[in-house]
Design an enzyme around this catalytic site. Structure first.
Site, PDB file in Angstrom:
ATOM      1  N   LYS A   1       0.828  -1.219   0.000  1.00  0.00           N
ATOM      2  CA  LYS A   1       0.000   0.000   0.000  1.00  0.00           C
ATOM      3  C   LYS A   1       0.855   1.259   0.000  1.00  0.00           C
ATOM      4  CE  LYS A   1      -3.898  -2.350   2.195  1.00  0.00           C
ATOM      5  NZ  LYS A   1      -3.263  -3.667   2.467  1.00  0.00           N
ATOM      6  N   ARG A   2       1.836   1.291  -0.890  1.00  0.00           N
ATOM      7  CA  ARG A   2       2.724   2.431  -1.011  1.00  0.00           C
ATOM      8  C   ARG A   2       2.122   3.476  -1.959  1.00  0.00           C
ATOM      9  NH1 ARG A   2       4.880  -0.362   2.673  1.00  0.00           N
ATOM     10  NH2 ARG A   2       7.136  -0.531   2.937  1.00  0.00           N
TER      11      ARG A   2
END
Length: 272
Positions: free
Chosen positions: A93-94
């Site tokens: 979830k960057r």
């Protein structure tokens, strides 16, 4: 692994199951011991028990980062152990400004050799584009997530009346093709899957929320499947913590097999 290869794998294994490898050291069976080495042994046995039943594995990087440098070593070793016959998704979830996203992309695609990474698209196109510069790698954008807090922002109406998740999915398809881009669509919103499929008819959806979160696999398949399946349904806790004794791997296999058998039916029913 490109889209054609992924679909072929789905047909061969009669499965669109993704197993989430989210090992909490506090929940590991006692006989495995403690520390990062125990986590790796746990992952190995889960993979061995489920390898023929799924098409993807999804380690959530938070569970490895929490262990410090050795956790990163366990994550790398786990991805290597899985091998090349499954889609390997780094659930990270960057998402950040372009030069930072480029480094994140290199971390997961070049250093860890993942096939896909989850990306938070809130900062817009320039935060996502660097992840798309890697051939035959996948970007999986958070769209309509499975958690309760998804109601806080993702359903907010935009100027055209569309909810935010719909605008996101529509806009993102201007950045990349369905051969590069997937969307996270939570199974806890089964009533939305007809709409989600209309928004992105050719895309794969990574679908969390089955199992411990109570999502409805049958509804997801009925409304979300397309002509190349288009679904990767994830179960993490419901599989890896199905048992907590020395037979934990057998329990995990049984839980995975139950889902895979539902998928056999869904594929026979809904795949054109």
């Amino acid at each position: 692994m490109n889209r054609k290869a992924l679909f072929q794998l789905i047909k061969e294994r009669k499965s669109f199951l993704c197993v989430g490898l989210d090992p909490d050291p506090a929940r590991l069976p006692k006989h495995l011991g403690e520390g990062p080495a125990a986590v790796y042994r746990f992952n190995q046995q889960i993979v061995d028990a489920t390898r023929d039943l799924c098409v993807a594995y999804k380690p959530n990087t938070a569970f490895y980062e929490a262990m410090g440098p050795q956790g990163w070593e366990v994550l790398h070793a786990t991805l290597e152990y899985i091998g090349d016959d499954h889609l390997k998704i780094a659930d990270a979830k960057r998402g950040d400004i372009g030069n930072t996203s480029k480094m994140y992309a290199r971390t997961f695609f070049e250093t860890l050799h993942a096939d896909a990474v989850t990306v938070a698209p809130y900062m817009g196109e320039d935060s996502v584009k660097p992840f798309l510069d890697f051939p035959e790698k996948w970007v999986i954008l958070l769209a309509l997530t499975s958690n309760m807090g998804s109601q806080d922002f993702q359903f907010t109406p935009q100027e055209d009346g569309q909810p935010l998740y719909a605008k996101l999915m529509t806009k993102a398809q201007e950045w990349a093709s369905p051969d590069e881009l997937m969307f996270v669509c939570g199974a806890t919103h089964p009533e939305k899957f007809r709409e989600l499929r209309q928004l992105a008819p050719d895309s794969f959806f990574l679908v969390p929320g089955i199992g411990a979160q109570g999502g409805d696999l049958a509804a997801v398949a009925r409304h979300g499947m397309n002509d190349h399946c288009g679904l990767l349904v994830n179960s993490s806790r419901g599989i890896i913590y199905a048992g907590n004794g020395e037979d934990f791997a057998a329990a995990a296999r049984k839980s995975a097999q139950e889902l895979q058998q539902q998928m056999v039916t869904a594929l026979a029913t809904y795949l054109p």
